[in-house]
Design a protein around this motif. Structure first.
Motif, PDB file in Angstrom:
ATOM      1  N   CYS A  41      17.914   9.489 -34.501  1.00  0.00           N
ATOM      2  CA  CYS A  41      17.105  10.635 -34.071  1.00  0.00           C
ATOM      3  C   CYS A  41      17.968  11.903 -34.100  1.00  0.00           C
ATOM      4  N   PRO A  42      17.579  12.922 -34.871  1.00  0.00           N
ATOM      5  CA  PRO A  42      18.408  14.118 -34.994  1.00  0.00           C
ATOM      6  C   PRO A  42      18.442  14.976 -33.728  1.00  0.00           C
ATOM      7  N   ALA A  43      17.551  14.742 -32.785  1.00  0.00           N
ATOM      8  CA  ALA A  43      17.507  15.545 -31.562  1.00  0.00           C
ATOM      9  C   ALA A  43      18.595  15.162 -30.563  1.00  0.00           C
ATOM     10  N   MET A  44      19.239  14.026 -30.748  1.00  0.00           N
ATOM     11  CA  MET A  44      20.183  13.541 -29.737  1.00  0.00           C
ATOM     12  C   MET A  44      21.390  14.462 -29.556  1.00  0.00           C
ATOM     13  N   ASP A  45      21.875  15.078 -30.628  1.00  0.00           N
ATOM     14  CA  ASP A  45      23.005  16.005 -30.485  1.00  0.00           C
ATOM     15  C   ASP A  45      22.604  17.209 -29.634  1.00  0.00           C
ATOM     16  N   THR A  46      21.415  17.726 -29.861  1.00  0.00           N
ATOM     17  CA  THR A  46      20.927  18.865 -29.084  1.00  0.00           C
ATOM     18  C   THR A  46      20.713  18.464 -27.634  1.00  0.00           C
ATOM     19  N   ILE A  47      20.130  17.289 -27.412  1.00  0.00           N
ATOM     20  CA  ILE A  47      19.911  16.805 -26.041  1.00  0.00           C
ATOM     21  C   ILE A  47      21.249  16.665 -25.322  1.00  0.00           C
ATOM     22  N   ARG A  48      22.231  16.066 -25.982  1.00  0.00           N
ATOM     23  CA  ARG A  48      23.565  15.909 -25.385  1.00  0.00           C
ATOM     24  C   ARG A  48      24.143  17.273 -24.994  1.00  0.00           C
ATOM     25  N   ASP A  49      24.081  18.220 -25.914  1.00  0.00           N
ATOM     26  CA  ASP A  49      24.634  19.550 -25.646  1.00  0.00           C
ATOM     27  C   ASP A  49      23.888  20.241 -24.503  1.00  0.00           C
ATOM     28  N   ASP A  50      22.564  20.107 -24.470  1.00  0.00           N
ATOM     29  CA  ASP A  50      21.765  20.743 -23.414  1.00  0.00           C
ATOM     30  C   ASP A  50      22.035  20.120 -22.045  1.00  0.00           C
ATOM     31  N   VAL A  51      22.244  18.806 -21.998  1.00  0.00           N
ATOM     32  CA  VAL A  51      22.573  18.134 -20.735  1.00  0.00           C
ATOM     33  C   VAL A  51      23.939  18.612 -20.242  1.00  0.00           C
ATOM     34  N   ILE A  52      24.905  18.676 -21.140  1.00  0.00           N
ATOM     35  CA  ILE A  52      26.247  19.150 -20.768  1.00  0.00           C
ATOM     36  C   ILE A  52      26.177  20.585 -20.247  1.00  0.00           C
ATOM     37  N   LEU A  53      25.458  21.435 -20.941  1.00  0.00           N
ATOM     38  CA  LEU A  53      25.327  22.835 -20.534  1.00  0.00           C
ATOM     39  C   LEU A  53      24.664  22.959 -19.157  1.00  0.00           C
ATOM     40  N   ALA A  54      23.576  22.215 -18.933  1.00  0.00           N
ATOM     41  CA  ALA A  54      22.862  22.287 -17.655  1.00  0.00           C
ATOM     42  C   ALA A  54      23.737  21.810 -16.500  1.00  0.00           C
ATOM     43  N   LEU A  55      24.472  20.728 -16.692  1.00  0.00           N
ATOM     44  CA  LEU A  55      25.288  20.178 -15.607  1.00  0.00           C
ATOM     45  C   LEU A  55      26.549  21.005 -15.351  1.00  0.00           C
ATOM     46  N   THR A  56      27.167  21.536 -16.401  1.00  0.00           N
ATOM     47  CA  THR A  56      28.339  22.382 -16.161  1.00  0.00           C
ATOM     48  C   THR A  56      27.919  23.700 -15.508  1.00  0.00           C
ATOM     49  N   ALA A  57      26.745  24.221 -15.879  1.00  0.00           N
ATOM     50  CA  ALA A  57      26.244  25.448 -15.241  1.00  0.00           C
ATOM     51  C   ALA A  57      25.953  25.216 -13.765  1.00  0.00           C
ATOM     52  N   ALA A  58      25.669  23.968 -13.393  1.00  0.00           N
ATOM     53  CA  ALA A  58      25.393  23.629 -11.994  1.00  0.00           C
ATOM     54  C   ALA A  58      26.672  23.338 -11.205  1.00  0.00           C
ATOM     55  N   GLY A  59      27.838  23.435 -11.864  1.00  0.00           N
ATOM     56  CA  GLY A  59      29.098  23.288 -11.145  1.00  0.00           C
ATOM     57  C   GLY A  59      29.844  21.989 -11.359  1.00  0.00           C
ATOM     58  N   PHE A  60      29.345  21.105 -12.200  1.00  0.00           N
ATOM     59  CA  PHE A  60      30.077  19.872 -12.490  1.00  0.00           C
ATOM     60  C   PHE A  60      31.156  20.200 -13.522  1.00  0.00           C
ATOM     61  N   ASP A  61      32.390  19.793 -13.216  1.00  0.00           N
ATOM     62  CA  ASP A  61      33.527  20.162 -14.063  1.00  0.00           C
ATOM     63  C   ASP A  61      33.578  19.386 -15.370  1.00  0.00           C
ATOM     64  N   GLU A  62      33.290  18.113 -15.299  1.00  0.00           N
ATOM     65  CA  GLU A  62      33.407  17.252 -16.474  1.00  0.00           C
ATOM     66  C   GLU A  62      32.102  16.485 -16.655  1.00  0.00           C
ATOM     67  N   VAL A  63      31.527  16.569 -17.852  1.00  0.00           N
ATOM     68  CA  VAL A  63      30.266  15.882 -18.141  1.00  0.00           C
ATOM     69  C   VAL A  63      30.444  15.051 -19.404  1.00  0.00           C
ATOM     70  N   GLU A  64      30.151  13.775 -19.289  1.00  0.00           N
ATOM     71  CA  GLU A  64      30.176  12.878 -20.440  1.00  0.00           C
ATOM     72  C   GLU A  64      28.762  12.364 -20.646  1.00  0.00           C
ATOM     73  N   VAL A  65      28.250  12.525 -21.865  1.00  0.00           N
ATOM     74  CA  VAL A  65      26.925  11.998 -22.211  1.00  0.00           C
ATOM     75  C   VAL A  65      27.146  10.863 -23.197  1.00  0.00           C
ATOM     76  N   ARG A  66      26.676   9.686 -22.804  1.00  0.00           N
ATOM     77  CA  ARG A  66      26.848   8.489 -23.635  1.00  0.00           C
ATOM     78  C   ARG A  66      25.526   8.124 -24.292  1.00  0.00           C
ATOM     79  N   LEU A  67      25.592   7.786 -25.563  1.00  0.00           N
ATOM     80  CA  LEU A  67      24.426   7.338 -26.306  1.00  0.00           C
ATOM     81  C   LEU A  67      24.330   5.826 -26.164  1.00  0.00           C
ATOM     82  N   VAL A  68      23.257   5.345 -25.552  1.00  0.00           N
ATOM     83  CA  VAL A  68      23.069   3.919 -25.311  1.00  0.00           C
ATOM     84  C   VAL A  68      21.967   3.410 -26.230  1.00  0.00           C
ATOM     85  N   LEU A  69      22.305   2.460 -27.093  1.00  0.00           N
ATOM     86  CA  LEU A  69      21.348   1.969 -28.079  1.00  0.00           C
ATOM     87  C   LEU A  69      20.659   0.673 -27.685  1.00  0.00           C
TER      88      LEU A  69
END
Length: 164
Positions: A54-82
């Motif tokens: 799915c080509p949207a997964m890179d965008t979803i990962r980036d958007d999740v990282i951006l949302a959580l770091t903007a909320a004050g979380f220092d380190e965000v890891e997004v794992r793709l689970v198949l």
């Protein structure tokens, strides 16, 4: 006032990220958000694609990282689970309602399981006029997880989220 745990707060933030292909849905509505774990100021988020590649997964990962770091979380890891593979059974009822309101026929029924009968969709209801007099024009619609249908009553084309 209800105080959220850091994990609940992180879940809410990640859950609010919109799907880039169907922006009326969040990744929680779609069932793509699978898990959120917080360890101090680090967050680990598991997401599952609606289909392999799915080509949207890179965008979803980036958007999740951006949302959580903007909320004050220092380190965000997004794992793709198949595994297990995503299924339309994971979509929320609210998400299916949002799809219909957006003009995309939501999946009907449940995904087939290996131990039971295979369910067939005999018709797909038009999200615009509600008619069951529809036909599949193409097995693939605007994205690979949708099929293109046409309503014979109102003559409008529409996407149908495939059950899988």
């Amino acid at each position: 006032m209800v105080t959220l745990t850091p994990t609940q707060a992180a879940w809410r933030i990640a859950a609010s990220v919109p799907d880039p292909e169907v922006p009326v849905l969040t990744i929680e509505d779609l069932g793509v958000l699978r898990a959120v774990e917080v360890d101090g100021t680090s967050v680990h988020v598991d997401i599952t694609p609606t289909y392999s590649g799915c080509p949207a997964m890179d965008t979803i990962r980036d958007d999740v990282i951006l949302a959580l770091t903007a909320a004050g979380f220092d380190e965000v890891e997004v794992r793709l689970v198949l595994s297990p593979a995503w299924t339309t059974d994971w979509m929320t009822e609210a998400g299916k309602t949002k799809l219909a309101a957006y003009g995309i026929a939501p999946p009907s029924g449940r995904a087939a399981v290996s131990t039971g009968p295979i369910r067939l969709s005999l018709s797909v209801r038009c999200p615009r006029c509600g008619s069951l007099d529809t036909r599949e024009v193409s097995h693939f619609g605007s994205t690979s997880c949708k099929a293109l249908f046409e309503c014979r009553a109102c003559l409008e084309p529409f996407d149908h989220f495939k059950v899988h």
